[in-house]
Scaffold this motif. Sequence first.
Motif, PDB file in Angstrom:
ATOM      1  N   ALA A  13       0.811  -1.217   0.000  1.00 29.85           N
ATOM      2  CA  ALA A  13       0.000   0.000   0.000  1.00 29.85           C
ATOM      3  C   ALA A  13       0.845   1.268   0.000  1.00 29.85           C
ATOM      4  O   ALA A  13       0.385   2.326  -0.426  1.00 29.85           O
ATOM      5  N   PHE A  14       2.100   1.170   0.484  1.00 25.21           N
ATOM      6  CA  PHE A  14       2.979   2.341   0.536  1.00 25.21           C
ATOM      7  C   PHE A  14       4.101   2.275  -0.502  1.00 25.21           C
ATOM      8  O   PHE A  14       5.004   3.103  -0.495  1.00 25.21           O
ATOM      9  N   GLY A  15       4.062   1.265  -1.376  1.00 29.89           N
ATOM     10  CA  GLY A  15       5.131   1.113  -2.353  1.00 29.89           C
ATOM     11  C   GLY A  15       6.367   0.453  -1.786  1.00 29.89           C
ATOM     12  O   GLY A  15       7.445   0.537  -2.377  1.00 29.89           O
ATOM     13  N   GLN A  16       6.236  -0.237  -0.657  1.00 28.11           N
ATOM     14  CA  GLN A  16       7.399  -0.874  -0.052  1.00 28.11           C
ATOM     15  C   GLN A  16       7.907  -2.070  -0.844  1.00 28.11           C
ATOM     16  O   GLN A  16       8.998  -2.570  -0.578  1.00 28.11           O
ATOM     17  N   CYS A  17       7.129  -2.496  -1.838  1.00 28.62           N
ATOM     18  CA  CYS A  17       7.601  -3.548  -2.745  1.00 28.62           C
ATOM     19  C   CYS A  17       8.149  -2.965  -4.044  1.00 28.62           C
ATOM     20  O   CYS A  17       8.396  -3.694  -5.013  1.00 28.62           O
ATOM     21  N   GLY A  18       8.305  -1.625  -4.094  1.00 23.49           N
ATOM     22  CA  GLY A  18       8.971  -1.015  -5.239  1.00 23.49           C
ATOM     23  C   GLY A  18       8.077  -0.720  -6.407  1.00 23.49           C
ATOM     24  O   GLY A  18       8.535  -0.505  -7.518  1.00 23.49           O
ATOM     25  N   SER A  19       6.767  -0.705  -6.210  1.00 24.07           N
ATOM     26  CA  SER A  19       5.829  -0.418  -7.283  1.00 24.07           C
ATOM     27  C   SER A  19       4.618   0.274  -6.679  1.00 24.07           C
ATOM     28  O   SER A  19       4.253   0.022  -5.532  1.00 24.07           O
ATOM     29  N   VAL A  20       3.987   1.154  -7.452  1.00 26.13           N
ATOM     30  CA  VAL A  20       2.764   1.788  -6.968  1.00 26.13           C
ATOM     31  C   VAL A  20       1.535   0.948  -7.287  1.00 26.13           C
ATOM     32  O   VAL A  20       0.425   1.293  -6.916  1.00 26.13           O
ATOM     33  N   GLU A  21       1.732  -0.168  -7.952  1.00 23.59           N
ATOM     34  CA  GLU A  21       0.607  -0.986  -8.369  1.00 23.59           C
ATOM     35  C   GLU A  21       0.251  -2.022  -7.306  1.00 23.59           C
ATOM     36  O   GLU A  21       1.125  -2.686  -6.759  1.00 23.59           O
ATOM     37  N   ASP A  23      -3.610  -4.459  -5.927  1.00 20.72           N
ATOM     38  CA  ASP A  23      -4.927  -4.923  -6.369  1.00 20.72           C
ATOM     39  C   ASP A  23      -6.094  -4.246  -5.675  1.00 20.72           C
ATOM     40  O   ASP A  23      -7.212  -4.732  -5.741  1.00 20.72           O
ATOM     41  N   GLY A  24      -5.872  -3.137  -5.005  1.00 21.12           N
ATOM     42  CA  GLY A  24      -6.929  -2.463  -4.285  1.00 21.12           C
ATOM     43  C   GLY A  24      -6.999  -2.856  -2.827  1.00 21.12           C
ATOM     44  O   GLY A  24      -7.594  -2.156  -2.009  1.00 21.12           O
ATOM     45  N   MET A  25      -6.370  -3.974  -2.481  1.00 24.43           N
ATOM     46  CA  MET A  25      -6.276  -4.406  -1.088  1.00 24.43           C
ATOM     47  C   MET A  25      -4.857  -4.267  -0.570  1.00 24.43           C
ATOM     48  O   MET A  25      -4.507  -4.800   0.479  1.00 24.43           O
ATOM     49  N   GLY A  26      -4.015  -3.577  -1.324  1.00 23.63           N
ATOM     50  CA  GLY A  26      -2.640  -3.373  -0.905  1.00 23.63           C
ATOM     51  C   GLY A  26      -1.710  -4.502  -1.254  1.00 23.63           C
ATOM     52  O   GLY A  26      -0.581  -4.560  -0.774  1.00 23.63           O
ATOM     53  N   ARG A  27      -2.131  -5.430  -2.134  1.00 27.26           N
ATOM     54  CA  ARG A  27      -1.317  -6.598  -2.447  1.00 27.26           C
ATOM     55  C   ARG A  27      -0.660  -6.458  -3.802  1.00 27.26           C
ATOM     56  O   ARG A  27      -1.262  -5.949  -4.748  1.00 27.26           O
ATOM     57  N   SER A  80       1.816  10.016  -7.565  1.00 27.94           N
ATOM     58  CA  SER A  80       3.000   9.907  -8.415  1.00 27.94           C
ATOM     59  C   SER A  80       3.656   8.558  -8.229  1.00 27.94           C
ATOM     60  O   SER A  80       3.137   7.669  -7.565  1.00 27.94           O
ATOM     61  N   ALA A  81       4.823   8.417  -8.825  1.00 31.66           N
ATOM     62  CA  ALA A  81       5.587   7.184  -8.675  1.00 31.66           C
ATOM     63  C   ALA A  81       6.062   7.034  -7.240  1.00 31.66           C
ATOM     64  O   ALA A  81       6.110   7.994  -6.476  1.00 31.66           O
ATOM     65  N   VAL A  82       6.408   5.810  -6.866  1.00 30.50           N
ATOM     66  CA  VAL A  82       6.923   5.558  -5.530  1.00 30.50           C
ATOM     67  C   VAL A  82       8.212   6.340  -5.320  1.00 30.50           C
ATOM     68  O   VAL A  82       9.081   6.375  -6.182  1.00 30.50           O
ATOM     69  N   LYS A  83       8.322   6.983  -4.156  1.00 33.78           N
ATOM     70  CA  LYS A  83       9.531   7.724  -3.836  1.00 33.78           C
ATOM     71  C   LYS A  83      10.446   6.865  -2.973  1.00 33.78           C
ATOM     72  O   LYS A  83      10.006   5.988  -2.250  1.00 33.78           O
ATOM     73  N   ALA A  84      11.734   7.178  -3.052  1.00 33.19           N
ATOM     74  CA  ALA A  84      12.695   6.463  -2.233  1.00 33.19           C
ATOM     75  C   ALA A  84      13.752   7.423  -1.752  1.00 33.19           C
ATOM     76  O   ALA A  84      13.951   8.492  -2.327  1.00 33.19           O
ATOM     77  N   GLY A  85      14.424   7.056  -0.685  1.00 33.52           N
ATOM     78  CA  GLY A  85      15.482   7.897  -0.139  1.00 33.52           C
ATOM     79  C   GLY A  85      16.821   7.220  -0.281  1.00 33.52           C
ATOM     80  O   GLY A  85      16.934   5.996  -0.234  1.00 33.52           O
ATOM     81  N   LEU A  86      17.847   8.029  -0.455  1.00 32.06           N
ATOM     82  CA  LEU A  86      19.220   7.531  -0.505  1.00 32.06           C
ATOM     83  C   LEU A  86      20.051   8.375   0.439  1.00 32.06           C
ATOM     84  O   LEU A  86      20.116   9.594   0.298  1.00 32.06           O
TER      85      LEU A  86
END
Length: 422
Positions: A13-21, A23-27, A80-86
């Motif tokens: 749901a937060f893009g922690q898997c590296g994608s904003v996609e 299924d509507g349930m966060g999966r 927008s696209a998933v953001k990440a920090g470095l």
Amino acid sequence: MHGQAVYAFGFNAFGQCGSVEHDGMGRTADVCVIQTCFEAQGPLIGIAATWSASFAWSSTSVYIWGFISPFLGDALDAASAVKAGLVRVSSGYNIIKILPARASVDARYESRLYILTDDGALWVWDFLNRANENPTEPIEERPTKKVRGECDRDTIKTFLVSSTLEFDPSSWTRADASHIRVTRFPVRVRDFAVTMNQGCAIDMDGNMMRWACSAHSSLFSDLTIVPLPSKKVTFRCIVGGQTHFLAISDADELFTWGINGLHGQLGHGHADPSPPNEPTVVQALEGVRVTSIAAGLLHSAVTTDDGVVYTFGSSANAQLGYVNGPSTNNALPEPLDHDFSSSNVMIACGSAHTVASDGTSCYACGWNKYKQVSPASNSECCDRLSLLSLPTTKHEDLRISKIACGAWHTLMLVEWAEQRAS
């Protein structure tokens, strides 16, 4: 030369898997592959995860993606696209382990990272003015500093680190900057772990120390020596669950302790809501050489030098992997019906799932509501270690080098040899 990628699946749901996609349930619909974003900062050596974020690191850089606001500000735009920090670290400061703080009772998202370096220094990074609108102390503007050298127990440094970066499959783009308060542990350590309310570290002599994890007290101000059952017992590694610890002694014995053993997660053969809060040997595994350990919310898992995986604790969501075993709790370590035939089995635990790998294949069991156990399965629970179907790749020598679990998602670091152009 070798290539690397992070495979991620589960709650997204937060893009922690590296994608904003999702299924509507966060999966996630499938295994997400994160590769190109890591190439510029050197080879990755580790991965970690919380409920809402994921982490990867090289010896000099830390990547954070998913819900990054507690660490790097509110730059995340949900549309927008998933953001990440470095976060880049000065030369000579070589990271070997990172552990994000577990969510505490008074803070859903902990803005803290524990960093262990190759010289035995344990640093704590508190990301300031991020989880809270109003910081409790002023932020001092100053240039980036190398975090090296001896410092007193109460020394605190504030410094400017590199920017928040936008997660893009092909590039990273500067967006914002952040401040970090740095505190150093007073002695050098071999390893460390944290639970929701306590931290423990093993010093270079194998002794154990602990401190309270609280936002309302000075860090390490209550540092104490952990009582041991014998002066001859020393430790080499440690992990933490929600409220319990597992540690391996230098003699490869398993010790557990914590403030809650009600679900049998300590492996002492009984459920105890108030067990002794000091390392106690797991008698059921005496004489067995333990090689790796993992702790989940209410369960534990260990591997041995003959490739056997043992689990114990809560089995409410089949996270122990017993096909015909108890459906609630099991307070004694039981071997799983799977022969890895390897002395180098890796193990990781999420909130209610367990993942194991011998480097060539990966297996998982437990709660699968968010497909953190098997993206291809629609079952809410998988009651046995099941082989994960990984993305098809052209690399025949692909190996799994690290595995990690967030509460509801799973990460794998994979590697392969790069072919040189002729």
